[in-house]
Structures are given as structure tokens and as C-alpha cells.
Design a protein around this motif. Structure first.
Motif, PDB file in Angstrom:
ATOM      1  N   GLN A 100       0.996  -1.253  -0.176  1.00  0.00           N
ATOM      2  CA  GLN A 100      -0.020   0.212   0.010  1.00  0.00           C
ATOM      3  C   GLN A 100       0.894   1.314  -0.081  1.00  0.00           C
ATOM      4  OE1 GLN A 100      -3.571   0.423  -0.039  1.00  0.00           O
ATOM      5  NE2 GLN A 100      -2.810   2.465  -0.333  1.00  0.00           N
ATOM      6  N   ALA A 101       0.757   2.075  -0.959  1.00  0.00           N
ATOM      7  CA  ALA A 101       1.473   3.299  -0.846  1.00  0.00           C
ATOM      8  C   ALA A 101       1.098   4.306  -0.091  1.00  0.00           C
ATOM      9  CB  ALA A 101       1.390   3.861  -2.508  1.00  0.00           C
ATOM     10  N   SER A 102       1.760   5.272   0.288  1.00  0.00           N
ATOM     11  CA  SER A 102       1.337   6.417   1.354  1.00  0.00           C
ATOM     12  C   SER A 102       0.647   6.008   2.378  1.00  0.00           C
ATOM     13  CB  SER A 102       0.490   7.288   0.646  1.00  0.00           C
ATOM     14  OG  SER A 102       1.411   7.752  -0.843  1.00  0.00           O
ATOM     15  N   SER A 103       1.108   4.958   3.152  1.00  0.00           N
ATOM     16  CA  SER A 103       0.476   4.193   4.216  1.00  0.00           C
ATOM     17  C   SER A 103       0.417   5.235   5.584  1.00  0.00           C
ATOM     18  CB  SER A 103       0.693   2.969   4.511  1.00  0.00           C
ATOM     19  OG  SER A 103       0.462   2.158   3.653  1.00  0.00           O
ATOM     20  N   PHE A 104       1.747   5.839   5.589  1.00  0.00           N
ATOM     21  CA  PHE A 104       1.958   6.629   6.866  1.00  0.00           C
ATOM     22  C   PHE A 104       2.502   7.968   6.554  1.00  0.00           C
ATOM     23  CE2 PHE A 104       3.058   2.007   7.863  1.00  0.00           C
ATOM     24  CZ  PHE A 104       2.084   1.647   8.592  1.00  0.00           C
ATOM     25  N   ASN A 105       1.985   9.120   7.148  1.00  0.00           N
ATOM     26  CA  ASN A 105       2.413  10.305   6.986  1.00  0.00           C
ATOM     27  C   ASN A 105       3.687  10.801   8.190  1.00  0.00           C
ATOM     28  OD1 ASN A 105       2.284  13.049   5.334  1.00  0.00           O
ATOM     29  ND2 ASN A 105       1.517  13.708   7.139  1.00  0.00           N
ATOM     30  N   SER A 106       4.633  11.500   7.809  1.00  0.00           N
ATOM     31  CA  SER A 106       5.512  11.536   8.792  1.00  0.00           C
ATOM     32  C   SER A 106       6.051  13.244   8.680  1.00  0.00           C
ATOM     33  CB  SER A 106       6.748  10.629   8.527  1.00  0.00           C
ATOM     34  OG  SER A 106       7.648  11.032   9.685  1.00  0.00           O
ATOM     35  N   ASP A 107       5.559  13.758   9.684  1.00  0.00           N
ATOM     36  CA  ASP A 107       5.675  15.376   9.420  1.00  0.00           C
ATOM     37  C   ASP A 107       5.974  15.954  10.946  1.00  0.00           C
ATOM     38  OD1 ASP A 107       5.700  17.942   8.736  1.00  0.00           O
ATOM     39  OD2 ASP A 107       3.854  17.884   7.481  1.00  0.00           O
ATOM     40  N   ALA A 108       5.320  16.664  11.166  1.00  0.00           N
ATOM     41  CA  ALA A 108       5.516  17.338  12.699  1.00  0.00           C
ATOM     42  C   ALA A 108       5.187  16.124  13.937  1.00  0.00           C
ATOM     43  CB  ALA A 108       4.527  18.386  13.183  1.00  0.00           C
ATOM     44  N   ILE A 109       4.497  15.430  13.498  1.00  0.00           N
ATOM     45  CA  ILE A 109       4.250  14.235  14.257  1.00  0.00           C
ATOM     46  C   ILE A 109       4.893  12.850  13.102  1.00  0.00           C
ATOM     47  CG2 ILE A 109       2.810  12.409  15.338  1.00  0.00           C
ATOM     48  CD1 ILE A 109       3.163  15.054  16.805  1.00  0.00           C
ATOM     49  N   GLY A 110       6.226  12.454  13.865  1.00  0.00           N
ATOM     50  CA  GLY A 110       6.858  11.677  12.912  1.00  0.00           C
ATOM     51  C   GLY A 110       6.562   9.973  12.846  1.00  0.00           C
ATOM     52  N   PHE A 111       6.472   9.481  11.852  1.00  0.00           N
ATOM     53  CA  PHE A 111       6.292   7.803  11.861  1.00  0.00           C
ATOM     54  C   PHE A 111       7.695   7.525  12.431  1.00  0.00           C
ATOM     55  CE2 PHE A 111       6.877   3.873   8.988  1.00  0.00           C
ATOM     56  CZ  PHE A 111       6.172   3.293   9.767  1.00  0.00           C
ATOM     57  N   SER A 112       7.641   6.620  13.513  1.00  0.00           N
ATOM     58  CA  SER A 112       8.968   6.236  14.087  1.00  0.00           C
ATOM     59  C   SER A 112       9.168   4.699  13.947  1.00  0.00           C
ATOM     60  CB  SER A 112       9.107   6.943  15.303  1.00  0.00           C
ATOM     61  OG  SER A 112       7.922   6.531  16.128  1.00  0.00           O
ATOM     62  N   GLY A 113       8.381   3.821  13.403  1.00  0.00           N
ATOM     63  CA  GLY A 113       8.729   2.484  13.454  1.00  0.00           C
ATOM     64  C   GLY A 113       7.510   1.618  13.403  1.00  0.00           C
ATOM     65  N   LEU A 114       7.681   0.296  13.079  1.00  0.00           N
ATOM     66  CA  LEU A 114       6.835  -0.647  12.945  1.00  0.00           C
ATOM     67  C   LEU A 114       7.098  -1.990  13.593  1.00  0.00           C
ATOM     68  CD1 LEU A 114       7.577  -2.717  10.371  1.00  0.00           C
ATOM     69  CD2 LEU A 114       6.950  -0.977   9.195  1.00  0.00           C
ATOM     70  N   ASN A 115       6.021  -2.675  13.955  1.00  0.00           N
ATOM     71  CA  ASN A 115       6.371  -3.824  14.708  1.00  0.00           C
ATOM     72  C   ASN A 115       5.403  -4.972  14.280  1.00  0.00           C
ATOM     73  OD1 ASN A 115       5.470  -5.024  18.073  1.00  0.00           O
ATOM     74  ND2 ASN A 115       7.320  -5.606  16.836  1.00  0.00           N
ATOM     75  N   ILE A 116       5.645  -6.251  14.160  1.00  0.00           N
ATOM     76  CA  ILE A 116       4.824  -7.321  13.740  1.00  0.00           C
ATOM     77  C   ILE A 116       4.359  -7.987  15.113  1.00  0.00           C
ATOM     78  CG2 ILE A 116       4.746  -9.747  12.648  1.00  0.00           C
ATOM     79  CD1 ILE A 116       7.170  -8.608  11.153  1.00  0.00           C
ATOM     80  N   ASP A 117       3.069  -8.256  14.949  1.00  0.00           N
ATOM     81  CA  ASP A 117       2.313  -8.515  16.168  1.00  0.00           C
ATOM     82  C   ASP A 117       1.542  -9.961  16.021  1.00  0.00           C
ATOM     83  OD1 ASP A 117       0.521  -9.154  18.362  1.00  0.00           O
ATOM     84  OD2 ASP A 117      -0.416  -6.997  18.429  1.00  0.00           O
ATOM     85  N   THR A 118       2.041 -10.987  16.602  1.00  0.00           N
ATOM     86  CA  THR A 118       1.665 -12.346  16.473  1.00  0.00           C
ATOM     87  C   THR A 118       0.756 -13.019  17.621  1.00  0.00           C
ATOM     88  OG1 THR A 118       3.793 -13.159  17.207  1.00  0.00           O
ATOM     89  CG2 THR A 118       3.402 -12.891  14.871  1.00  0.00           C
ATOM     90  N   ALA A 119       0.130 -11.926  18.219  1.00  0.00           N
ATOM     91  CA  ALA A 119      -0.759 -12.431  19.248  1.00  0.00           C
ATOM     92  C   ALA A 119      -1.890 -13.218  18.684  1.00  0.00           C
ATOM     93  CB  ALA A 119      -1.467 -11.218  20.082  1.00  0.00           C
TER      94      ALA A 119
END
Length: 248
Positions: free
Chosen positions: A94-113
Motif C-alpha cells: 500500500q502506497a502512502s500508508s503513513f504520513n511523517s511530518d510534525a508528528i513523525g512515523f517512528s517504526g513498525l512492529n509485527i504482532d503475532t498475538a
């Protein structure tokens, strides 16, 4: 290139939760474009032995030299891969999934619960973290999205549920006010359109820091937990606006 996570600043309680799992062979994080801001991770999926999940997100159409603050939009690419040999089993992009500006995108994590949506179908999660840049007005948020496999594709069934949020305003020395919200997800016995309902429990709290002599004293107050049920409408779980992440 290995995963790169940003700290969530003053409010450590809204950081990403990185659990430990059994290690499988050849769980390799996807490679990222050299010199472009991004995040990449691989994690074995305990529910399906021999299958691993990969996730990557990278700044679109700009290099770090052109954009030293890593601002802009980030894509999202997911895949299920065979742990032995690395064959691709299913993908999502998916393109343009997250926007990073004044509030920055800072990471992703895989959740296998254990997100068991039907007796035969289990979802996995992707948690996306965001962080504000202001020390005087700290802010951070984590969103949870769930994906299921359908043949050779992955489909989002829950998008951008805010599971952790915190912020505040203070004098950068002691005095100030802060707020924190945490949400947990449970699988209900009831179902809608063939998928189990999701019970979301919200716990919020507020705290105030005041100076008393040479000490900085914190006074906190927890609100009564709130519980709602998310129901599948045949395509996705419907998330109320107040609980859904928005572009900053």
C-alpha cells in the motif's frame, strides 16, 4: 539494512512492545533502498510453523539527503514467506500508508498475538508508532492493524486502531500535565458476518507534576475503564472515529 526504531521520547510508556518468540531459520528482514529512511522486520509466526511474516516501510520518492528530517509519506509492504527457503506465500502493498511530518512515523512492529477470527483463520497485526518532536509538548501514538491471508494475498480487516497514546505539556523541568491511554483487544464469543467480534478495553489516566520545595511530585488519576465491541461488516471491523488513527 536492519530495523530502525525511533524512541517515543519523554513518554516511554507509549513505546513499541517487542515480545520474544521462537527463532526460525532464515527469517530475514526485507532489504531497504540504501540511503532512504525506512524500517524493516521479519518475525516467525508461531501459529503457522514454517511461516514467517516480513514487513517494511520506506520513505517515498525522496532520499535522506534531500529530506534530512525523514518527512513525507511512507509505503507499507507485507509478506508471508516460507521460513525454509524464503519462498513468498502471500503479499500486500500500500502506497502512502503513513504520513511523517510534525508528528513523525517512528517504526513498525509485527504482532503475532492470538487473533483467532474464526476457528480456521488467525490474523496477524502490524503496529505503527508515531512520535512528536517537541520536548515541551511530548506526544506519541501506536496504531494496530490486522491482516488475514486469502490465497496469495493479504487483506486488512482492522485498520489503524489506536492502542497506545500519550502526551502532555510541561515546563521541561518539572511542572506540567500529562495523559495516557492504553487499549487491549480480546476475542469475543459472539461473531458478525462469520468473524469473531473484538472487545476493546480502554484505560486512560491523567497526571500532574508539581514542585514542592526541592522535589517534583506527580499526582495521577485513572479513569474508569471503557469497553466497546468492534464488529465485522463483511469487509472490515468498523472502528469509531474516536479510536481510529488519523494522518497528522
Amino acid at each position: 539494512m536492519t530495523s530502525r526504531f525511533g524512541a517515543l521520547g519523554y513518554l516511554a510508556m507509549i513505546g513499541l512492545s517487542l515480545g520474544t518468540t521462537q527463532v526460525y531459520a532464515q527469517c530475514a528482514a526485507p532489504e531497504l533502498k540504501e540511503g532512504v529512511a525506512g524500517y524493516s522486520e521479519c518475525k516467525a509466526w508461531p501459529a503457522y510453523p514454517g511461516v514467517s511474516i516480513t514487513a517494511s516501510s520506506q520513505l517515498e520518492a525522496q532520499s535522506s539527503a534531500e529530506n534530512p528530517y525523514d518527512q513525507g509519506t511512507y509505503d507499507l509492504r507485507l509478506a508471508l514467506v516460507a521460513s525454509e527457503g524464503g519462498a513468498t506465500l502471500a503479499t500486500y502493498s500500500q502506497a502512502s500508508s503513513f504520513n511523517s511530518d510534525a508528528i513523525g512515523f517512528s517504526g513498525l512492529n509485527i504482532d503475532t498475538a492470538r487473533y483467532s477470527l474464526t476457528p480456521q483463520l488467525r490474523a496477524f497485526g502490524i503496529r505503527a508508532a508515531f512520535q512528536g518532536s517537541s520536548r515541551a509538548n511530548p506526544f506519541g501514538e501506536t496504531w494496530l492493524s490486522l491482516y488475514v491471508r486469502e490465497g496469495n494475498t493479504l487483506r486488512p480487516v482492522l485498520e489503524s486502531l489506536v492502542v497506545e497514546s500519550g502526551g502532555g505539556e510541561w515546563d521541561t523541568n518539572c511542572e506540567g500535565e500529562f495523559h495516557e491511554t492504553r487499549r487491549t483487544l480480546q476475542i469475543a464469543r459472539s461473531s458478525s458476518h462469520g468473524y469473531a467480534d473484538l472487545i476493546v478495553k480502554t484505560q486512560s489516566s491523567e497526571s500532574t507534576n508539581i514542585r514542592k520545595g526541592e522535589e517534583c511530585v506527580s499526582l495521577s488519576k485513572a479513569e474508569k475503564p471503557a469497553v466497546i465491541t468492534l464488529r465485522y461488516d463483511g469487509k472490515q471491523y468498523v472502528v469509531p472515529e474516536g479510536l481510529k488513527g488519523r494522518s497528522f
